[in-house]
Write a protein that holds these residues in place. Structure first.
Motif, PDB file in Angstrom:
ATOM      1  N   ALA A 181      10.136  -8.820  28.205  1.00  0.00           N
ATOM      2  CA  ALA A 181       9.688  -7.674  29.016  1.00  0.00           C
ATOM      3  C   ALA A 181       9.478  -8.111  30.470  1.00  0.00           C
ATOM      4  O   ALA A 181       9.876  -7.410  31.409  1.00  0.00           O
ATOM      5  CB  ALA A 181       8.399  -7.091  28.441  1.00  0.00           C
ATOM      6  N   LEU A 206       2.827  -5.471  22.249  1.00  0.00           N
ATOM      7  CA  LEU A 206       3.991  -6.208  21.746  1.00  0.00           C
ATOM      8  C   LEU A 206       3.582  -7.157  20.614  1.00  0.00           C
ATOM      9  O   LEU A 206       4.251  -8.161  20.364  1.00  0.00           O
ATOM     10  CB  LEU A 206       4.677  -6.952  22.896  1.00  0.00           C
ATOM     11  N   LYS A 251       8.849 -11.354  22.979  1.00  0.00           N
ATOM     12  CA  LYS A 251       8.966 -10.003  23.544  1.00  0.00           C
ATOM     13  C   LYS A 251       8.243  -9.907  24.896  1.00  0.00           C
ATOM     14  O   LYS A 251       8.699  -9.215  25.800  1.00  0.00           O
ATOM     15  CB  LYS A 251       8.386  -8.969  22.584  1.00  0.00           C
ATOM     16  N   ILE A 252       7.108 -10.590  24.990  1.00  0.00           N
ATOM     17  CA  ILE A 252       6.368 -10.544  26.266  1.00  0.00           C
ATOM     18  C   ILE A 252       7.205 -11.188  27.375  1.00  0.00           C
ATOM     19  O   ILE A 252       7.302 -10.689  28.489  1.00  0.00           O
ATOM     20  CB  ILE A 252       4.984 -11.231  26.128  1.00  0.00           C
ATOM     21  N   LEU A 288      12.944  -2.172  23.369  1.00  0.00           N
ATOM     22  CA  LEU A 288      12.579  -3.307  22.511  1.00  0.00           C
ATOM     23  C   LEU A 288      12.508  -2.895  21.048  1.00  0.00           C
ATOM     24  O   LEU A 288      12.668  -3.709  20.150  1.00  0.00           O
ATOM     25  CB  LEU A 288      11.239  -3.898  22.946  1.00  0.00           C
ATOM     26  N   ARG A 289      12.213  -1.617  20.793  1.00  0.00           N
ATOM     27  CA  ARG A 289      12.152  -1.143  19.412  1.00  0.00           C
ATOM     28  C   ARG A 289      13.508  -0.644  18.933  1.00  0.00           C
ATOM     29  O   ARG A 289      13.874  -0.819  17.776  1.00  0.00           O
ATOM     30  CB  ARG A 289      11.115  -0.021  19.280  1.00  0.00           C
ATOM     31  N   PHE A 298       9.975  -0.169  27.020  1.00  0.00           N
ATOM     32  CA  PHE A 298       9.276  -0.404  25.745  1.00  0.00           C
ATOM     33  C   PHE A 298      10.107   0.147  24.580  1.00  0.00           C
ATOM     34  O   PHE A 298      10.188  -0.480  23.514  1.00  0.00           O
ATOM     35  CB  PHE A 298       7.891   0.250  25.772  1.00  0.00           C
ATOM     36  N   HIS A 313      15.617 -11.792  21.027  1.00  0.00           N
ATOM     37  CA  HIS A 313      14.843 -11.485  22.235  1.00  0.00           C
ATOM     38  C   HIS A 313      15.031 -12.526  23.344  1.00  0.00           C
ATOM     39  O   HIS A 313      14.138 -12.721  24.173  1.00  0.00           O
ATOM     40  CB  HIS A 313      13.348 -11.329  21.906  1.00  0.00           C
ATOM     41  N   TYR A 352       4.059   2.354  18.960  1.00  0.00           N
ATOM     42  CA  TYR A 352       3.069   1.614  19.751  1.00  0.00           C
ATOM     43  C   TYR A 352       1.630   2.114  19.637  1.00  0.00           C
ATOM     44  O   TYR A 352       0.717   1.445  20.117  1.00  0.00           O
ATOM     45  CB  TYR A 352       3.486   1.629  21.235  1.00  0.00           C
TER      46      TYR A 352
END
Ligand code: NOJ
Ligand code: CA
Length: 571
Positions: free
Chosen positions: A383, A373, A379-380, A302-303, A299, A559, A353
Motif C-alpha cells: 500500500a 490490513l 500488504k502495508i 488489495l481485496r 484498498f 503482494h 474492512y
C-alpha cells in the motif's frame, strides 16, 4: 540500512537536512514533498499535563527529519470546545492554551524550517463553533454587525437537496436556535453553524484570518470542507460556482500578498468535481487536492486482486493545470470515507474492512491502516509503495509508520487518534503524566500493545516497518520523477499485476505491483523500449533487458512490488 540508536529519538540525529529554501528558490517544492499529519494533542506532551503540545512536537522534529518528512500538516489548534477535534473553532486568531502559546507556535515553525521541514495548518472556513463570538453575537443581535454572519431562516425548508454528511448524529442540516428564534444552517454537527459566504463581510473576515496566519510564517493551508461554502436552492449545495470564485479569489490574494503559500483542498468529491478545485492556468485555485477518488480503490484493489478500479480512475482524470498536484493518502484522522464510491463498492468495502458495526462511522470506516490490513506487513508495504509512486505527494498519518493499532471502542473517530507510541514505558514516552489521565487511552490490545509497537523498538530493529518506510522515502527523494514525472499506465499479462511508468527528463522508473496473495510471473509491455536495460532501485540489482517485442518478464512474490529504473540503450 540506518542503524541509528533508539536512544536518539529526541536527541541529535545524523541527518543531512538543511533549512527550507524560500518559495522563490523552490516554488514547486510541494510536488516533491512528503507530508505528515500530526495531531498535536496526541503526539508529544512537553509539560506533563497529558496533552500533546507545540514544544512536544518541536522535540520530535529530529525524528521526523530522520524519517524523511518534508512538510507537517497540523489539524486545528485554535481555541475550541473540542467537540469535533478542533474543527469547531471558537477563535480564529489564537492558539488553544493547552497546546502552548503563540510564541511556542512560531518557535515550532522556525525550528521546523531550520531542519528543512515546512508546516501547513488547517483553515476551517466553512463553519465555526457555536461558541465563536461571531455566532454568539449573531444569535443575540440579529440587527448587529454579525447578525448576517450565519445562514438564518424562519423555517427549515431551504436547500432540501443537500445531503447530510454526519448521518450518525444529525437528522437535518437545519437546527433551531431558541435565543434568536430562527433556524441556522450547518453541513456538519449542529454545534457547527455554517458561515454565510453570501455576506461580503464574512468573506473579508475569513481573508483576514488567512492573512493573519500567513504572517506567522506558515507555509500554507489545508482548506477544510471547501465544497460547501455557498448554498443555492435547486442544487445539492456542493461545488457551486460562487464557491470556486471565492477559492480563486483567496488564491489570488495569497499569491499577491504572500507568494508561495500553499493551498490544499479537502474536497471529498467525485473525480470530475475534485479537479475543479485546481482551477485553471488562467484562474488557479488550489495547488493540491486530496485524491479522494483513488484512495478507496487502492484498498479495494488489495481485496479484489485487481488494479482495474485504480486504472479506471487514473484513466478518467483529465490533465491537471500547471503546477497542480494530487495529495495521495491512505489514512488520516477521519473515517476512511466511502461517500464517493458506488453502493456496490461500499457494500464490499464494509464487508472486507468493517465487518463489525462499531468499525463504521458515518459513511466510512474508522480504523487505522495496519489493523485494516490485518497487520500484514506485505500488504502495508505494498500500500505504501503504491502511495509513494502514484501521481501526487503522499500524506502520511502519524503512527502509521510504526504500524500503530486503533481502538474501535472509543467514540466518534477517537479510535484512530490515540497517543503516539514512542517507547515501551507505561506512558509510551508520550507524556510524563499518569496514563490514566490521558484524554485517550494508549493502545493495549493483544498484538498491538504499545509496549511492542513503538518508535524506539522500530528504530532499533533493522527489519522494522519504520526502517523499511524510511528507506522507501529516501529512494523516492532521490528520484524527482516520483513527484513530478509523467505517468503512463502499462499493460501486463495478468490483471493482478498493476504497472506504470513515472518519467521525467532524467529518469524512467517502472513501478510494478502484485496485488494478489499468490506469486505472479508476468510480461509487462513497455512500448518502444526494446533494448532498455534495467536495475531495481532498492538494492541496485541488475534486472532484465526489455525484449525485442517490448516486454519484460517479471516474477513477483505475493503482494510483491518493484521500482525499477529503465536505462536507454545508449545510456
Ligand atoms: C473535515 C475534517 O477532516 C473532519 O475531521 C471534521 O469533522 C469535518 N471537516 C467537519 O468540521
Ligand atoms: Ca502538554
Amino acid at each position: 540500512m540506518n542503524t541509528i540508536s533508539s536512544s536518539l529519538i529526541t536527541g541529535t540525529f545524523d541527518t543531512d537536512t538543511c533549512p527550507v529554501p524560500s518559495p522563490e528558490e523552490d516554488p514547486l517544492w510541494y510536488r516533491h514533498a512528503v507530508f505528515y499529519e500530526v495531531l498535536l494533542g496526541s503526539f508529544a506532551d512537553s509539560n506533563g499535563d497529558a496533552i500533546g503540545d507545540f514544544k512536544g512536537l518541536e522535540s520530535r522534529l529530529d525524528y521526523l527529519a530522520w524519517l524523511g518528512i518534508d512538510c507537517l500538516w497540523l489539524p486545528p489548534f485554535y481555541p475550541s470546545p473540542l467537540q469535533d477535534g478542533g474543527y469547531d473553532v471558537a477563535d480564529y486568531m489564537g492558539v488553544d492554551p493547552q497546546y502552548g502559546t503563540m510564541d511556542d507556535f512560531t518557535d515550532l515553525v522556525e525550528a521546523a524550517h531550520e531542519r528543512g521541514i515546512r508546516i501547513i495548518i488547517d483553515m476551517v472556513l466553512n463553519h465555526t463553533s457555536d461558541q465563536h463570538p461571531w455566532f454568539q453575537a449573531s444569535r443575540s443581535d440579529p440587527q448587529g454587525p454579525y447578525g448576517d454572519f450565519y445562514v438564518w431562516r424562519d423555517t427549515p425548508d431551504d436547500y432540501p437537496d443537500a445531503r447530510i454528511i454526519f448521518i450518525d448524529t444529525e437528522k437535518s442540516n437545519w437546527s433551531y436556535d431558541k435565543q434568536r428564534g430562527q433556524y441556522f444552517w450547518h453541513r456538519f454537527f449542529s454545534h457547527q453553524p455554517d458561515l454565510n459566504f453570501d455576506n461580503p463581510s464574512v468573506r473579508e473576515a475569513v481573508k483576514n484570518v488567512v492573512r493573519y496566519w500567513c504572517r506567522t510564517g506558515v507555509d500554507g493551508f489545508r482548506l477544510d470542507a471547501i465544497p460547501y461554502l455557498f448554498e443555492e436552492n435547486g442544487t445539492n449545495c456542493e461545488n457551486l460556482s460562487p464557491t470556486h470564485d471565492f477559492i480563486a479569489e483567496l488564491r489570488a490574494m495569497v499569491d499577491d500578498e504572500f507568494p508561495g503559500t500553499l493551498m490544499v483542498a479537502e474536497a471529498n468529491q467525485p473525480p470530475r468535481e475534485v479537479v475543479d478545485y485546481f482551477g485553471t492556468d488562467a484562474r488557479p485555485e488550489c495547488h493540491i487536492c486530496f485524491h479522494f477518488p483513488i484512495m478507496p480503490r487502492l484498498f479495494a484493489a488489495l481485496r479484489e486482486e485487481s488494479g482495474q478500479g485504480m486504472r479506471q480512475i487514473l484513466a478518467e482524470l483529465p490533465p491537471l493545470p500547471t503546477g497542480a498536484q494530487w495529495g495521495t493518502f491512505l489514512r488520516n484522522h477521519d473515517e476512511l470515507t466511502l461517500e464517493m464510491v458506488t453502493d456496490e463498492e461500499r457494500a464490499k468495502m464494509y464487508q472486507w474492512y468493517a465487518p463489525e458495526s462499531r468499525m463504521r462511522a458515518n459513511i466510512g470506516i474508522r480504523r487505522r491502516l495496519a489493523p485494516l490490513l490485518n497487520g500484514s506487513r506485505r500488504k502495508i508495504e505494498l500500500a505504501h509503495a503504491l502511495l509513494l509512486a502514484l501521481p501526487g505527494s503522499p500524506f502520511l498519518y502519524y503512527g502509521d509508520e510504526i504500524g500503530m493499532g486503533d481502538n474501535i471502542w472509543l467514540k466518534d473517530r477517537d479510535g484512530v487518534r490515540t497517543p503516539m507510541q514512542w517507547d515501551p514505558s507505561p506512558s509510551a514516552g508520550f507524556s510524563t503524566a499518569d496514563p490514566k489521565d490521558f484524554r485517550l487511552p494508549l493502545i493495549d490490545a493483544p498484538n498491538w500493545d504499545q509496549r511492542a509497537v513503538n518508535v524506539q523498538e522500530s528504530m532499533g530493529r533493522e527489519t522494522s516497518l519504520l526502517n523499511w518506510l524510511r528507506e522507501a522515502l529516501h529512494i523516492r527523494r532521490r528520484y524527482p520523477a516520483f513527484g513530478s514525472g509523467h505517468m503512463n499506465l502499462l499493460s501486463t499479462s495478468n490483471d493482478a499485476v498493476m504497472a506504470f511508468l513515472r518519467r521525467d527528463a532524467q529518469h524512467t522508473i517502472l513501478c510494478v505491483y502484485n496485488l494478489a496473495g499468490t506469486p505472479r510471473c508476468v510480461d509487462v509491455t513497455l512500448p518502444g523500449m526494446a533494448g532498455w536495460t534495467s536495475r531495481e532501485l532498492a538494492h541496485n540489482s541488475p534486472f532484465p533487458t526489455v525484449k525485442d517485442d517490448d516486454t519484460m518478464q517479471i516474477t513477483l512474490t505475493r503482494h510483491g512490488f518493484f521500482w525499477i529504473e529503465l536505462l536507454a540503450p545508449d545510456y
